[in-house]
Design an enzyme around this catalytic site. Structure first.
Site, PDB file in Angstrom:
ATOM      1  N   GLU A 268       0.819  -1.209   0.000  1.00 43.64           N
ATOM      2  CA  GLU A 268       0.000   0.000   0.000  1.00 43.64           C
ATOM      3  C   GLU A 268       0.852   1.258   0.000  1.00 43.64           C
ATOM      4  O   GLU A 268       1.958   1.273   0.526  1.00 43.64           O
ATOM      5  CB  GLU A 268      -0.826   0.068   1.284  1.00 43.64           C
ATOM      6  CG  GLU A 268      -1.723  -1.103   1.486  1.00 43.64           C
ATOM      7  CD  GLU A 268      -2.385  -1.044   2.852  1.00 43.64           C
ATOM      8  OE1 GLU A 268      -3.078  -1.996   3.191  1.00 43.64           O
ATOM      9  OE2 GLU A 268      -2.196  -0.047   3.579  1.00 43.64           O
TER      10      GLU A 268
ATOM     11  N   CYS B 200       3.079   8.399   1.547  1.00 45.91           N
ATOM     12  CA  CYS B 200       3.551   7.405   2.515  1.00 45.91           C
ATOM     13  C   CYS B 200       3.752   6.096   1.761  1.00 45.91           C
ATOM     14  O   CYS B 200       2.822   5.590   1.136  1.00 45.91           O
ATOM     15  CB  CYS B 200       2.471   7.257   3.593  1.00 45.91           C
ATOM     16  SG  CYS B 200       2.780   5.920   4.751  1.00 45.91           S
TER      17      CYS B 200
ATOM     18  N   CYS C  86       5.626  -7.415   7.228  1.00 48.64           N
ATOM     19  CA  CYS C  86       6.613  -6.902   8.175  1.00 48.64           C
ATOM     20  C   CYS C  86       6.933  -7.995   9.181  1.00 48.64           C
ATOM     21  O   CYS C  86       6.060  -8.757   9.582  1.00 48.64           O
ATOM     22  CB  CYS C  86       6.054  -5.678   8.902  1.00 48.64           C
ATOM     23  SG  CYS C  86       7.255  -4.883  10.008  1.00 48.64           S
TER      24      CYS C  86
ATOM     25  N   CYS D   8       4.421  -5.753  15.686  1.00 48.37           N
ATOM     26  CA  CYS D   8       3.870  -4.841  16.690  1.00 48.37           C
ATOM     27  C   CYS D   8       2.391  -5.201  16.895  1.00 48.37           C
ATOM     28  O   CYS D   8       1.658  -5.410  15.928  1.00 48.37           O
ATOM     29  CB  CYS D   8       4.008  -3.389  16.244  1.00 48.37           C
ATOM     30  SG  CYS D   8       5.725  -2.862  16.072  1.00 48.37           S
TER      31      CYS D   8
ATOM     32  N   CYS E 294      -0.522  -3.188  15.082  1.00 43.19           N
ATOM     33  CA  CYS E 294      -0.360  -2.844  13.664  1.00 43.19           C
ATOM     34  C   CYS E 294      -0.868  -3.977  12.784  1.00 43.19           C
ATOM     35  O   CYS E 294      -0.446  -5.127  12.952  1.00 43.19           O
ATOM     36  CB  CYS E 294       1.115  -2.575  13.375  1.00 43.19           C
ATOM     37  SG  CYS E 294       1.491  -2.325  11.629  1.00 43.19           S
TER      38      CYS E 294
ATOM     39  N   HIS F 157       6.425   4.609  21.134  1.00 45.07           N
ATOM     40  CA  HIS F 157       5.123   4.081  21.570  1.00 45.07           C
ATOM     41  C   HIS F 157       5.016   3.671  23.034  1.00 45.07           C
ATOM     42  O   HIS F 157       3.988   3.123  23.453  1.00 45.07           O
ATOM     43  CB  HIS F 157       4.662   2.901  20.704  1.00 45.07           C
ATOM     44  CG  HIS F 157       4.616   3.179  19.233  1.00 45.07           C
ATOM     45  ND1 HIS F 157       4.287   4.418  18.715  1.00 45.07           N
ATOM     46  CD2 HIS F 157       4.859   2.379  18.155  1.00 45.07           C
ATOM     47  CE1 HIS F 157       4.326   4.346  17.386  1.00 45.07           C
ATOM     48  NE2 HIS F 157       4.675   3.136  17.031  1.00 45.07           N
TER      49      HIS F 157
ATOM     50  N   CYS G 205      -1.400   1.881   8.382  1.00 46.35           N
ATOM     51  CA  CYS G 205      -0.526   0.813   7.931  1.00 46.35           C
ATOM     52  C   CYS G 205      -1.206  -0.555   7.824  1.00 46.35           C
ATOM     53  O   CYS G 205      -1.674  -1.106   8.800  1.00 46.35           O
ATOM     54  CB  CYS G 205       0.628   0.725   8.923  1.00 46.35           C
ATOM     55  SG  CYS G 205       1.961  -0.301   8.369  1.00 46.35           S
TER      56      CYS G 205
HETATM   57  N1  SAH Z   1       8.170  -0.123  10.533  1.00 46.44           N
HETATM   58  C1  SAH Z   1       8.267   1.302  10.598  1.00 46.44           C
HETATM   59  C2  SAH Z   1       7.426   2.051   9.584  1.00 46.44           C
HETATM   60  C3  SAH Z   1       6.039   1.572   9.274  1.00 46.44           C
HETATM   61  S1  SAH Z   1       4.736   1.895  10.437  1.00 46.44           S
HETATM   62  C4  SAH Z   1       7.958   1.781  11.993  1.00 46.44           C
HETATM   63  O1  SAH Z   1       7.580   0.962  12.823  1.00 46.44           O
HETATM   64  O2  SAH Z   1       8.148   2.950  12.287  1.00 46.44           O
HETATM   65  C5  SAH Z   1       4.584   3.644  10.513  1.00 46.44           C
HETATM   66  C6  SAH Z   1       3.991   4.133  11.826  1.00 46.44           C
HETATM   67  O3  SAH Z   1       2.592   3.822  11.892  1.00 46.44           O
HETATM   68  C7  SAH Z   1       4.634   3.498  13.039  1.00 46.44           C
HETATM   69  O4  SAH Z   1       4.882   4.467  14.026  1.00 46.44           O
HETATM   70  C8  SAH Z   1       3.556   2.526  13.461  1.00 46.44           C
HETATM   71  O5  SAH Z   1       3.699   2.161  14.801  1.00 46.44           O
HETATM   72  C9  SAH Z   1       2.294   3.306  13.171  1.00 46.44           C
HETATM   73  N2  SAH Z   1       1.055   2.525  13.114  1.00 46.44           N
HETATM   74  C10 SAH Z   1       0.888   1.236  12.766  1.00 46.44           C
HETATM   75  N3  SAH Z   1      -0.414   0.882  12.834  1.00 46.44           N
HETATM   76  C11 SAH Z   1      -1.097   1.987  13.220  1.00 46.44           C
HETATM   77  C12 SAH Z   1      -2.487   2.263  13.464  1.00 46.44           C
HETATM   78  N4  SAH Z   1      -3.414   1.332  13.307  1.00 46.44           N
HETATM   79  N5  SAH Z   1      -2.817   3.525  13.859  1.00 46.44           N
HETATM   80  C13 SAH Z   1      -1.865   4.486  13.993  1.00 46.44           C
HETATM   81  N6  SAH Z   1      -0.554   4.278  13.767  1.00 46.44           N
HETATM   82  C14 SAH Z   1      -0.171   3.045  13.390  1.00 46.44           C
END
Ligand code: SAH
Length: 374
Positions: A108, A122, A129, A133, A136, A236, A353
């Site tokens: 995406e 973005c 991945c 997390c 996510c 986080h 994401c």
């Molecule tokens: N792997 C990298 C980049 C991709 S995620 C990283 O972890 O930074 C980009 C950002 O979106 C990260 O800060 C991630 O924690 C956040 N993110 C993921 N899912 C999300 C969601 N459902 N709502 C808000 N932020 C989210």
């Protein structure tokens, strides 16, 4: 020891390497010999794709007609990502694309059009991945594969072409789509070289942000690159207990090691580090957490960006209520920590994401590709 310094980051070579390999050539040299192309021809082809935003090789009017046809016939293509679904938010400010790669994998990218001329794209660096997390949706789906430099670059190129039809251009790029950019380090650095190339898209380093889950060894490598690219850290949590509970990577590189790497980065580059902090109801969002975070952040060249959580369909997490996000921000500000609350865009199209892929698979293959203008 610093092996990354040896990696070629020449944009034209990076681009041709991917493009000709997809057409079955072993190298750009072999390709050039096959078509008897002089170096200026290679420049013309690259420039047409990356700067003039021409969509296909047979539309490059500076090339002889026969050559265009032969290149096309042989499978030279200007894009490696096919749009499967493009969704636009109700306010038309956010467009989310699901793209299919040549092997059928999907990633995406999201275009955000802010007020004024500012636009942010973005982009994804991996299909899936590996870092899992808890909050996510990409992380929950697991890792598929690394993207090639042009597969990353072409996501931006898609939106650059679309914006150009409306007299606009990309002003900012964030590596905040699917995947962990520092887990695909060389390809991401090559994609940055492509994005930055003045003979191509020409995006200034300062307008590019790489976001990482916190891979300490790669933060150190990145500091050595001497680039003006922004570094954002997905923190986080204000301590290891909370961070361990939502980010498995913290068991490999804990908060203290992560912040030490950020200090080394700042010593080396003199550049500010941005910390992302997604606000999860009852998990990391108490006033005590805010004070703890403030004491970690205070007195450094840091900036905290609080992110309202985009709820994922089956996930156990809920976002913090807005008034409590502002209270959290106020505690940080009062402690002298520069803080912003991310403006939420594209909520109605689940632009966070991994959310589009999660929604459309496995039925994505039946959905017709739509264009942004339709
Ligand atoms: N792997 C990298 C980049 C991709 S995620 C990283 O972890 O930074 C980009 C950002 O979106 C990260 O800060 C991630 O924690 C956040 N993110 C993921 N899912 C999300 C969601 N459902 N709502 C808000 N932020 C989210």
């Amino acid at each position: 020891m610093i092996e990354w310094a040896a990696v070629t980051r020449d944009p034209l070579s990076v681009w041709f390497n991917d493009v000709v390999r997809r057409a079955g050539f072993s190298s750009t040299d072999e390709f050039a010999r096959h078509f008897e192309l002089k170096p200026y021809r290679l420049k013309q082809i690259y420039r047409a794709a990356a700067k003039e935003l021409v969509g296909d090789v047979d539309e490059v009017t500076t090339l002889p007609k026969d050559l265009r046809a032969a290149l096309k016939e042989r499978g030279i293509a200007f894009t490696s990502v096919e749009p499967v679904v493009i969704q636009r938010s109700n306010d038309a400010q956010t467009s989310k694309g699901l793209f299919r790669l040549r092997d059928g994998k999907e990633v995406e990218a999201v275009l955000m059009e802010h007020y004024g001329d500012r636009t942010t794209v973005c982009i994804s660096s991996q299909a899936g991945c590996a870092f899992a997390c808890a909050f996510c949706s990409t992380g929950q789906a697991g890792f598929t594969r690394n993207l090639e430099p042009t597969e990353i670059f072409d996501q931006a190129l898609f939106f650059a072409r679309e914006l150009a039809t409306r007299g606009k251009r990309i002003t900012n790029i964030v590596f905040m789509g699917m995947g962990e950019p520092f887990h695909n380090y060389d390809a991401v650095m090559n994609a940055v070289a492509l994005l930055n190339d003045p003979h191509g898209l020409g995006l200034g380093h300062r307008h590019i942000t790489i976001s990482t889950v916190g891979l300490v060894d790669k933060i150190d490598a990145f500091a050595e690159e001497g680039l003006q690219v922004n570094l954002a850290i997905s923190l986080h949590a204000p301590n290891d207990i909370v961070r361990n509970s939502i980010m498995p990577v913290n068991r490999r590189y804990n908060t203290e090691q992560l912040l030490e790497a950020c200090e080394r980065y700042i010593d080396k580059t003199n550049r500010k580090v941005f910390f992302e902090y997604v606000m999860l109801d009852g998990v990391n969002d108490s006033e005590e957490h805010a004070r703890e975070l403030a004491s970690l952040m205070r007195g450094h060249l840091y900036h905290v960006n609080l992110i309202p959580y985009n709820t994922t369909p089956d996930g156990p997490f809920a976002g913090t209520a807005e008034d409590r996000i502002w209270r959290f921000a106020a505690i940080l500000e009062e402690a002298g920590v520069p803080t912003t609350v991310r403006h939420n865009m594209g909520r109605d199209i689940a632009a966070a994401c991994g959310q589009l892929r999660a929604e459309t698979q496995p039925k994505a293959h039946k959905v017709a590709a739509t264009t942004l203008s339709s």
